[in-house]
Write a protein that holds these residues in place. Structure first.
Motif, PDB file in Angstrom:
ATOM      1  N   GLU A  64      40.699  42.867  18.204  1.00 39.54           N
ATOM      2  CA  GLU A  64      39.591  43.653  17.668  1.00 39.54           C
ATOM      3  C   GLU A  64      38.638  42.769  16.876  1.00 39.54           C
ATOM      4  O   GLU A  64      37.416  42.937  16.939  1.00 39.54           O
ATOM      5  CB  GLU A  64      40.131  44.779  16.783  1.00 39.54           C
ATOM      6  CG  GLU A  64      39.147  45.885  16.514  1.00 39.54           C
ATOM      7  CD  GLU A  64      38.948  46.800  17.710  1.00 39.54           C
ATOM      8  OE1 GLU A  64      37.974  47.572  17.690  1.00 39.54           O
ATOM      9  OE2 GLU A  64      39.754  46.745  18.654  1.00 39.54           O
ATOM     10  N   LEU A  65      39.167  41.843  16.098  1.00 40.81           N
ATOM     11  CA  LEU A  65      38.333  40.921  15.333  1.00 40.81           C
ATOM     12  C   LEU A  65      37.377  40.162  16.252  1.00 40.81           C
ATOM     13  O   LEU A  65      36.175  40.080  15.998  1.00 40.81           O
ATOM     14  CB  LEU A  65      39.219  39.959  14.543  1.00 40.81           C
ATOM     15  CG  LEU A  65      38.535  39.014  13.547  1.00 40.81           C
ATOM     16  CD1 LEU A  65      39.528  38.606  12.458  1.00 40.81           C
ATOM     17  CD2 LEU A  65      38.001  37.752  14.212  1.00 40.81           C
TER      18      LEU A  65
ATOM     19  N   MET B 155      34.720  42.535  18.385  1.00 34.17           N
ATOM     20  CA  MET B 155      33.594  43.151  17.688  1.00 34.17           C
ATOM     21  C   MET B 155      32.600  42.136  17.148  1.00 34.17           C
ATOM     22  O   MET B 155      31.607  42.519  16.508  1.00 34.17           O
ATOM     23  CB  MET B 155      34.109  44.030  16.549  1.00 34.17           C
ATOM     24  CG  MET B 155      34.915  45.234  17.004  1.00 34.17           C
ATOM     25  SD  MET B 155      33.996  46.354  18.084  1.00 34.17           S
ATOM     26  CE  MET B 155      32.782  47.009  16.931  1.00 34.17           C
TER      27      MET B 155
ATOM     28  N   TRP C 170      28.594  42.549  17.413  1.00 32.14           N
ATOM     29  CA  TRP C 170      27.871  43.673  16.812  1.00 32.14           C
ATOM     30  C   TRP C 170      26.665  43.206  15.990  1.00 32.14           C
ATOM     31  O   TRP C 170      25.538  43.644  16.198  1.00 32.14           O
ATOM     32  CB  TRP C 170      28.824  44.508  15.950  1.00 32.14           C
ATOM     33  CG  TRP C 170      28.249  45.833  15.555  1.00 32.14           C
ATOM     34  CD1 TRP C 170      27.140  46.045  14.795  1.00 32.14           C
ATOM     35  CD2 TRP C 170      28.731  47.129  15.931  1.00 32.14           C
ATOM     36  NE1 TRP C 170      26.898  47.391  14.655  1.00 32.14           N
ATOM     37  CE2 TRP C 170      27.869  48.077  15.345  1.00 32.14           C
ATOM     38  CE3 TRP C 170      29.825  47.576  16.676  1.00 32.14           C
ATOM     39  CZ2 TRP C 170      28.049  49.455  15.486  1.00 32.14           C
ATOM     40  CZ3 TRP C 170      30.005  48.951  16.810  1.00 32.14           C
ATOM     41  CH2 TRP C 170      29.130  49.862  16.233  1.00 32.14           C
TER      42      TRP C 170
ATOM     43  N   LEU D 247      30.515  48.093  23.153  1.00 35.51           N
ATOM     44  CA  LEU D 247      31.431  48.088  22.009  1.00 35.51           C
ATOM     45  C   LEU D 247      32.052  49.451  21.755  1.00 35.51           C
ATOM     46  O   LEU D 247      33.095  49.551  21.110  1.00 35.51           O
ATOM     47  CB  LEU D 247      30.704  47.585  20.762  1.00 35.51           C
ATOM     48  CG  LEU D 247      30.303  46.108  20.797  1.00 35.51           C
ATOM     49  CD1 LEU D 247      29.514  45.729  19.549  1.00 35.51           C
ATOM     50  CD2 LEU D 247      31.529  45.210  20.946  1.00 35.51           C
TER      51      LEU D 247
ATOM     52  N   TYR E 188      36.066  49.556  20.197  1.00 34.86           N
ATOM     53  CA  TYR E 188      36.537  50.084  18.908  1.00 34.86           C
ATOM     54  C   TYR E 188      37.392  51.344  19.070  1.00 34.86           C
ATOM     55  O   TYR E 188      38.597  51.330  18.730  1.00 34.86           O
ATOM     56  CB  TYR E 188      35.315  50.297  18.013  1.00 34.86           C
ATOM     57  CG  TYR E 188      35.567  50.912  16.666  1.00 34.86           C
ATOM     58  CD1 TYR E 188      36.833  50.971  16.108  1.00 34.86           C
ATOM     59  CD2 TYR E 188      34.508  51.416  15.908  1.00 34.86           C
ATOM     60  CE1 TYR E 188      37.052  51.533  14.864  1.00 34.86           C
ATOM     61  CE2 TYR E 188      34.712  51.970  14.662  1.00 34.86           C
ATOM     62  CZ  TYR E 188      35.990  52.038  14.152  1.00 34.86           C
ATOM     63  OH  TYR E 188      36.190  52.590  12.914  1.00 34.86           O
TER      64      TYR E 188
ATOM     65  N   VAL F 120      41.029  48.243  11.498  1.00 34.96           N
ATOM     66  CA  VAL F 120      39.636  48.392  11.079  1.00 34.96           C
ATOM     67  C   VAL F 120      39.234  47.236  10.166  1.00 34.96           C
ATOM     68  O   VAL F 120      38.069  46.809  10.149  1.00 34.96           O
ATOM     69  CB  VAL F 120      39.422  49.756  10.410  1.00 34.96           C
ATOM     70  CG1 VAL F 120      37.979  49.915   9.964  1.00 34.96           C
ATOM     71  CG2 VAL F 120      39.770  50.873  11.382  1.00 34.96           C
TER      72      VAL F 120
ATOM     73  N   LEU G 208      38.198  44.638  12.478  1.00 35.78           N
ATOM     74  CA  LEU G 208      36.858  44.976  12.980  1.00 35.78           C
ATOM     75  C   LEU G 208      35.789  44.554  11.977  1.00 35.78           C
ATOM     76  O   LEU G 208      34.757  43.983  12.341  1.00 35.78           O
ATOM     77  CB  LEU G 208      36.795  46.474  13.237  1.00 35.78           C
ATOM     78  CG  LEU G 208      35.478  47.121  13.655  1.00 35.78           C
ATOM     79  CD1 LEU G 208      35.768  48.412  14.415  1.00 35.78           C
ATOM     80  CD2 LEU G 208      34.581  47.450  12.469  1.00 35.78           C
ATOM     81  N   THR G 209      36.042  44.835  10.700  1.00 37.06           N
ATOM     82  CA  THR G 209      35.078  44.500   9.660  1.00 37.06           C
ATOM     83  C   THR G 209      34.882  42.998   9.553  1.00 37.06           C
ATOM     84  O   THR G 209      33.755  42.499   9.464  1.00 37.06           O
ATOM     85  CB  THR G 209      35.554  45.063   8.308  1.00 37.06           C
ATOM     86  OG1 THR G 209      35.770  46.474   8.444  1.00 37.06           O
ATOM     87  CG2 THR G 209      34.549  44.802   7.215  1.00 37.06           C
TER      88      THR G 209
ATOM     89  N   SER H 200      32.918  41.784  12.483  1.00 39.67           N
ATOM     90  CA  SER H 200      31.494  42.096  12.351  1.00 39.67           C
ATOM     91  C   SER H 200      30.791  41.094  11.439  1.00 39.67           C
ATOM     92  O   SER H 200      29.593  40.816  11.605  1.00 39.67           O
ATOM     93  CB  SER H 200      31.317  43.513  11.801  1.00 39.67           C
ATOM     94  OG  SER H 200      31.854  44.474  12.691  1.00 39.67           O
TER      95      SER H 200
END
Length: 324
Positions: free
Chosen positions: A9-10, A13, A16, A104, A108, A131, A134-135, A138
Motif C-alpha cells: 500500500e505504501l 499510493m 497520489w 488508485l 486503496y 492506512v 498509505l499516508t 502519499s
C-alpha cells in the motif's frame, strides 16, 4: 502478512501527490495559475470518486481477486504518472492525473478489504497500520522532491511510478484474499434508501466528508504554505538555504500521519472507534482553525510551524491521521 500488505500500500499510493510535489515546476512549464495548479490535485480526487463508484457498482473486488485488482490498478496509476512527466501540456497532464485517481480507487479500498480478510482479532490495528502506510506513501514524493536537485523534477514522478509498480508486485506475493474474506452481496439500488435512512451511517459519512475536505486541503497546500513562510523568513535570499525546506517539512508533517494511524487503530480497538474518532476530529478542527494564523516572522524565526492535529474518519476500522 501485515508488513507485506502495508509495504504494498505504501508503494502503490505514491503516485497520489506526485504531481503536487512538483506543482511549482509544472505550473511554470504549463503556465498555470493557482486554479490550474489546484487542478493537479482536484483531478486526482475526481478520478478517485469516479473510480470508486464504478468499482462499487460493478463489485469489481468481489468479481475478481482483490489482490490482482490492486496490482493492476497500481500499475495503471504508475503508467499514468509516467505519462504526466512527459505530457505535452496541462490538458493531457490533468487528464492523466484523473486517470491516476481512478486507478488508485482500485488500490486503496480493495487493500482495506484484503486486510479485513486476513484479520478478525485486532482488525482495527491492522487497518490502522495499512492506512498509516498509505499516508506515508502519499508523502513519499515530497521526500524525493527534497532529495533531488530542483531542476530535476521528472525523477519525482518516475520514482513514484516505479514505487507503484513495486507495490503491485508485492501484493501478488500475498497467497489469497484472506481466511476471513466474505463476498459482498450484489449491488442493489434498493439498498440506498435504507442506507440513507440509517442515522448512524449518515453521521459517519458526513463526518468523513468533513475529514477528507480538511485533510486533502492541508496535504495539497502545505508545501505552498511553508514556501511562503520561508520566503518571508529569508527575504528571498537563496543563500539562506530554504529552497528545499518546504518539501522536507511537507513530507515530515504528512508522513507523521503514519503514527496517528497506528495509535488510532490501537486505541480504537481498546476504547471504541466512535470515541477515538470524535476526539481526533475535534482536535483536528481546532488545529485547522488556528493553523493558518501561524507563519514565520520575516528574517527572524525558523520555518513556519506546520499545524499539527489528528484526523480520523469512518469506514472499515480506524483511519486516523496525524500531521494535520
Amino acid at each position: 502478512m501485515l508488513a507485506l500488505l502495508a509495504a504494498s500500500e505504501l508503494c502503490g499510493m505514491a503516485p497520489w501527490f506526485s504531481a503536487s510535489a512538483v506543482a511549482p515546476t509544472l505550473s511554470r512549464l504549463w503556465r498555470l495559475d493557482t486554479v490550474g495548479a489546484a487542478w493537479l490535485t482536484i483531478s486526482v480526487q475526481l478520478g478517485f470518486v469516479a473510480g470508486a463508484l464504478v468499482s462499487a457498482l460493478l463489485t469489481l473486488s468481489d468479481r475478481w481477486s482483490a489482490r490482482r485488482l490492486v496490482a493492476g490498478c497500481a500499475w495503471l496509476a504508475g503508467l499514468a504518472t509516467v505519462g504526466v512527466a512527459w505530457a505535452p501540456g496541462p490538458g493531457a497532464g490533468i487528464a492523466l492525473r484523473m486517470l491516476t485517481g481512478a486507478a488508485l480507487a482500485g488500490v486503496y479500498p480493495p487493500g482495506m478489504k484484503i486486510v479485513a480478510g486476513w484479520y478478525r482479532e485486532g482488525r482495527g490495528l491492522a487497518i490502522g497500520v495499512l492506512v498509516g502506510a498509505l499516508t506515508l506513501g502519499s508523502a513519499l514524493p515530497h521526500l524525493v522532491r527534497w532529495a533531488v536537485p530542483a531542476e530535476h523534477w521528472r525523477p519525482v514522478l518516475v520514482i513514484a511510478a516505479a514505487a507503484a509498480v513495486v507495490g503491485g508486485l508485492l501484493v501478488l506475493l500475498v497467497p489469497h484474499d484472506g481466511p476471513f474474506a466474505a463476498a459482498a452481496p450484489p449491488f442493489s439500488w434498493r439498498a440506498a434508501p435504507r442506507i440513507l435512512a440509517d442515522h448512524a451511517v449518515s453521521l459517519a459519512n458526513l463526518g468523513y466528508l468533513g475529514h477528507m475536505w480538511e485533510l486533502y486541503a492541508m496535504w495539497t497546500w502545505l508545501a505552498a504554505f511553508v514556501a511562503a513562510s520561508e520566503l518571508a523568513r529569508t527575504g528571498g535570499d537563496p543563500a539562506a538555504g530554504g529552497a528545499r525546506a518546504p518539501a522536507l517539512v511537507t513530507f515530515a508533517v504528512v508522513g507523521s500521519g503514519a503514527l496517528g494511524c497506528w495509535l488510532g487503530g490501537k486505541f480504537g480497538d481498546r476504547w471504541g472507534r466512535t470515541l477515538i474518532t470524535s476526539m481526533a476530529m475535534m482536535l483536528s478542527g481546532a488545529c485547522a482553525r488556528g493553523g493558518p494564523r501561524i507563519r514565520a516572522p520575516a528574517r527572524r524565526a525558523g520555518p513556519a510551524a506546520p499545524r499539527l492535529g489528528c484526523h480520523r474518519g469512518g469506514g472499515l476500522g480506524p483511519v486516523l491521521r496525524c500531521g494535520e
